[in-house]
Design an enzyme around this catalytic site. Structure first.
Site, PDB file in Angstrom:
ATOM      1  N   SER A 118     -32.065  -9.310 -48.825  1.00  0.00           N
ATOM      2  CA  SER A 118     -32.996  -9.591 -48.871  1.00  0.00           C
ATOM      3  C   SER A 118     -33.972  -9.172 -47.857  1.00  0.00           C
ATOM      4  O   SER A 118     -33.758  -8.184 -47.079  1.00  0.00           O
ATOM      5  CB  SER A 118     -33.402 -10.214 -49.734  1.00  0.00           C
ATOM      6  OG  SER A 118     -33.753  -9.476 -50.870  1.00  0.00           O
ATOM      7  N   ASP A 155     -27.984  -4.483 -57.911  1.00  0.00           N
ATOM      8  CA  ASP A 155     -28.889  -5.021 -57.805  1.00  0.00           C
ATOM      9  C   ASP A 155     -30.075  -4.516 -58.536  1.00  0.00           C
ATOM     10  O   ASP A 155     -30.574  -3.192 -57.882  1.00  0.00           O
ATOM     11  CB  ASP A 155     -28.706  -4.982 -56.229  1.00  0.00           C
ATOM     12  CG  ASP A 155     -29.923  -5.917 -55.562  1.00  0.00           C
ATOM     13  OD1 ASP A 155     -31.083  -5.770 -56.307  1.00  0.00           O
ATOM     14  OD2 ASP A 155     -29.754  -6.287 -54.849  1.00  0.00           O
ATOM     15  N   HIS A 194     -28.619  -8.796 -57.841  1.00  0.00           N
ATOM     16  CA  HIS A 194     -29.492  -9.485 -56.536  1.00  0.00           C
ATOM     17  C   HIS A 194     -29.143 -10.852 -55.688  1.00  0.00           C
ATOM     18  O   HIS A 194     -29.770 -12.031 -56.093  1.00  0.00           O
ATOM     19  CB  HIS A 194     -30.824  -9.180 -55.894  1.00  0.00           C
ATOM     20  CG  HIS A 194     -31.437  -9.091 -55.407  1.00  0.00           C
ATOM     21  ND1 HIS A 194     -31.075  -8.535 -53.750  1.00  0.00           N
ATOM     22  CD2 HIS A 194     -32.441 -10.518 -54.264  1.00  0.00           C
ATOM     23  CE1 HIS A 194     -32.354  -8.569 -53.415  1.00  0.00           C
ATOM     24  NE2 HIS A 194     -33.122 -10.072 -53.187  1.00  0.00           N
TER      25      HIS A 194
END
Length: 219
Positions: free
Chosen positions: A117, A169, A200
């Site tokens: 991320s 996600d 995610h």
């Protein structure tokens, strides 16, 4: 300036490779620590894992709440307006960790940068702009936040890159992962791209794929 504080996991025999792995927003260096034994790397591949802790910063999209962050995120949309100065500062801090590994006897070509991320966005900047050739870049559920300003160094023009993303996600939409792939291919890179039916997060199948890729680039 002192290096970032880190969690470090040493192999049983002296390390001849290193993975510097960056966590996501609001997490810390312990976040991916449990993944290491799940990689089941062979004893013949002694890898030092380094998990740096991000500094504590106020994050605009979280009402200015102070939390571990590699940079401030100003707008939560597909354009992902971020504080590039903070991101590039974090990238330089990661490059300092690369320098430290080289000083500890690890060849730069046996150092992998990995990031999840927000950590992946810093990983893109740190690896692609680094002045010595690296072993590879692993980008997990992330995006290339500095696409308009990144200075790709000639030393890493042929950097092996693997991108993994979840098809569901909800934080970093998969199209941002595909956008990174297009950016890289347009500049001569040949990134691997694989998706998993997840949000995610990281799943077991992905960890197995990461293990295979690490063994390939560090063979």
């Amino acid at each position: 300036m002192s290096p970032l504080p880190c969690v470090e996991i040493e192999p049983r025999s002296p390390a001849n490779a290193a993975v510097i792995w960056l966590h996501g927003l609001g997490a810390n260096g312990h976040d991916f620590e449990p993944v290491v034994p799940e990689l089941h790397l062979p004893e013949s591949l002694p890898v030092r894992f380094i998990f740096p802790h991000a500094p504590e910063l106020p994050v605009t999209i979280n009402s200015g709440y102070i939390m571990p962050a590699w940079y401030d995120i100003l707008e939560m949309n597909l354009d992902r307006k971020v504080d590039e100065i903070q991101l590039k500062t974090s990238a330089r801090n990661i490059q300092d960790l690369i320098d430290r590994e080289i000083e500890r006897g690890i060849d730069s070509r046996r150092i992998v940068i990995a990031g999840f991320s927000q950590g992946g966005a810093v990983g893109f900047e740190a690896a692609l702009s680094y002045s010595k050739p690296l072993a590879g870049l692993l980008a997990l559920s992330t995006y290339l936040a500095t696409a308009d300003s990144i200075g790709i160094h000639s030393a890493n023009r042929h950097l092996p890159i693997q991108i993994f993303h979840g098809t569901a996600d909800e934080v970093v939409p998969e199209q941002l992962g595909r956008k990174s792939v297009t950016f890289l291919r347009d500049r001569g890179f040949q990134p691997g791209y694989q998706t998993f039916p997840m949000g995610h997060a990281v799943c077991l199948e992905e960890i197995q794929a990461i293990s295979g890729w690490l063994q390939q680039v560090l063979a």
